[in-house]
Every structure is written in structure tokens, then in C-alpha cells.
Design a protein around this motif. Sequence first.
Motif, PDB file in Angstrom:
ATOM      1  N   GLU A 111       0.833  -1.208   0.000  1.00 10.79           N
ATOM      2  CA  GLU A 111       0.000   0.000   0.000  1.00 10.79           C
ATOM      3  C   GLU A 111       0.864   1.253   0.000  1.00 10.79           C
ATOM      4  N   ARG A 112       1.957   1.207   0.735  1.00 10.39           N
ATOM      5  CA  ARG A 112       2.851   2.377   0.870  1.00 10.39           C
ATOM      6  C   ARG A 112       3.687   2.609  -0.383  1.00 10.39           C
ATOM      7  N   PHE A 113       4.271   1.538  -0.935  1.00 12.00           N
ATOM      8  CA  PHE A 113       5.227   1.706  -2.032  1.00 12.00           C
ATOM      9  C   PHE A 113       4.718   1.210  -3.391  1.00 12.00           C
ATOM     10  N   ASP A 114       3.610   0.535  -3.429  1.00 12.31           N
ATOM     11  CA  ASP A 114       2.982   0.075  -4.671  1.00 12.31           C
ATOM     12  C   ASP A 114       3.793  -0.975  -5.420  1.00 12.31           C
ATOM     13  N   HIS A 115       4.546  -1.768  -4.690  1.00  3.94           N
ATOM     14  CA  HIS A 115       5.246  -2.930  -5.257  1.00  3.94           C
ATOM     15  C   HIS A 115       5.573  -3.887  -4.131  1.00  3.94           C
ATOM     16  N   GLU A 132      13.496  -6.150   9.073  1.00  2.25           N
ATOM     17  CA  GLU A 132      13.832  -5.311   7.919  1.00  2.25           C
ATOM     18  C   GLU A 132      12.579  -4.741   7.260  1.00  2.25           C
ATOM     19  N   LEU A 133      11.549  -5.546   7.152  1.00  6.18           N
ATOM     20  CA  LEU A 133      10.288  -5.076   6.579  1.00  6.18           C
ATOM     21  C   LEU A 133       9.737  -3.917   7.406  1.00  6.18           C
ATOM     22  N   GLN A 134       9.713  -4.089   8.706  1.00 10.25           N
ATOM     23  CA  GLN A 134       9.191  -3.035   9.578  1.00 10.25           C
ATOM     24  C   GLN A 134      10.053  -1.779   9.506  1.00 10.25           C
ATOM     25  N   ARG A 135      11.365  -1.931   9.469  1.00 11.17           N
ATOM     26  CA  ARG A 135      12.260  -0.776   9.362  1.00 11.17           C
ATOM     27  C   ARG A 135      12.042  -0.037   8.048  1.00 11.17           C
ATOM     28  N   ARG A 136      11.959  -0.799   6.967  1.00 10.26           N
ATOM     29  CA  ARG A 136      11.865  -0.177   5.647  1.00 10.26           C
ATOM     30  C   ARG A 136      10.523   0.487   5.392  1.00 10.26           C
ATOM     31  N   ASN A 139      10.969   4.171   5.425  1.00  9.04           N
ATOM     32  CA  ASN A 139      11.790   4.835   4.406  1.00  9.04           C
ATOM     33  C   ASN A 139      10.956   5.783   3.556  1.00  9.04           C
ATOM     34  N   ASP A 140      11.621   6.826   3.050  1.00  6.95           N
ATOM     35  CA  ASP A 140      10.981   7.636   2.018  1.00  6.95           C
ATOM     36  C   ASP A 140      11.143   6.904   0.688  1.00  6.95           C
ATOM     37  N   ALA A 146      16.438   2.749  -3.460  1.00  4.96           N
ATOM     38  CA  ALA A 146      17.852   2.363  -3.373  1.00  4.96           C
ATOM     39  C   ALA A 146      17.993   1.014  -2.659  1.00  4.96           C
ATOM     40  N   GLU A 147      17.229   0.814  -1.588  1.00  2.00           N
ATOM     41  CA  GLU A 147      17.301  -0.462  -0.869  1.00  2.00           C
ATOM     42  C   GLU A 147      16.785  -1.611  -1.720  1.00  2.00           C
ATOM     43  N   VAL A 148      15.705  -1.386  -2.436  1.00  2.00           N
ATOM     44  CA  VAL A 148      15.148  -2.429  -3.306  1.00  2.00           C
ATOM     45  C   VAL A 148      16.163  -2.810  -4.371  1.00  2.00           C
ATOM     46  N   THR A 149      16.777  -1.808  -4.983  1.00  2.00           N
ATOM     47  CA  THR A 149      17.758  -2.069  -6.039  1.00  2.00           C
ATOM     48  C   THR A 149      18.940  -2.856  -5.490  1.00  2.00           C
TER      49      THR A 149
END
Length: 192
Positions: A111-115, A132-136, A139-140, A146-149
Motif C-alpha cells: 500500500e505504501r510503495f505500490d510494489h 527489515e520489513l518493519q524498518r523499511r 523509508n521515504d 535504493a534499498e530495493v535495487t
Amino acid sequence: MPALDDFNDEPADQAVQALRACNAAPRFAAEVAAGRPYRDVETLVGRSEDVARGLPWDEVLLALAAHPRIGDRVEGDSTEAMSSRTEQSSLTGADDATRDALLDGNRRYEERFDHVFLIRASGRSPAEMLGELQRRLGNDDETERAEVTEQLAQITALRVRQLVGATATGERASQGAPATEERNESGAEPVR
């Protein structure tokens, strides 16, 4: 699994097809296959990481579309499905609370990042992935891209190693260290 020599010598269309199972971004497979022959596995893996890290966001999204959610049961017998099952194998021992939290976190992330939330699952416990999921989630958009890449590059490196039947000789790919440190004056990779 072909050895490096087999990968170097196979027809270009077969090499591209094999690489697409490592990273579904069309540019990735084409660029890595075009760099053949590779002198050793480390050079191939390094090039794979570099190409994955340099993908434009629209290509990263194409690659993400081929990845299942963390914690979902992966169906199918494709190379990519088998890789995902192996990479996420630590989740088979996750307790119900962790599984439920991952499902909820995946929903909120999408919902937040659309992927889909992407993380290198190999070598991580369910609790680490959840953390990691909760931390990310905080993220903006730019930081998360950048983290996904980076996660995509790490997953790609692991899969390319598997592709050529290599066992990991170092943890560079899984730790996110630079793929190649050797550069010429223009900053380009040295000629293989």
C-alpha cells in the motif's frame, strides 16, 4: 546447471534466457550476456551486480513483478520459482505470529510503495526479514528504491552463482559490498 565455460559458449539467446531467471529485467540479461566471455565466476557475478545496481527504476519494477511476496507459497517449477523456494526456505520454520506479521507487513508495504517487498531472504531468519520489513516501512520513496535495487543486486548475484554451478567463495554478494573495485581512469570496468 552449466559451468562458466558452457555459459560463455552457449548461443546468445540461451544465455539471455538463463539470465532472465536470475533477474527478469530485460536490460539485465541483455547487458550481462553481451559481456561474454567472462574470465571467471567472480567477474561474471561482479558484472551482474553492477548491471542490476544500474537498472533504471522501470526495469527494477519489471524484475520485482517476477518475485513472490516474502512468506507466500511459491508455486511452479520454473527456475525462478525453485530459486525463490530455496531462498525463502527459512520461513518454513516461522511461527504463526511471525507469518501473520509478515503478511500484514507485506500488505502495508505494498500500500505504501505500490510494489512487492523485496529482500535477500537467503541467510536471513524470519525474524530478521520481519525486522527489515518493519524498518523499511519508514523509508521515504528514494531511500526505499535504493534499498530495493541493492536487494535485487544481491539476489541476482546469488542466482547467477547458482546458474554457473558455483558455490559462494565469499560473502561479498550477500553483504552488499562493491562488486568490483578495479576501475580504469574513466571509471569503467576493466576489459575482460
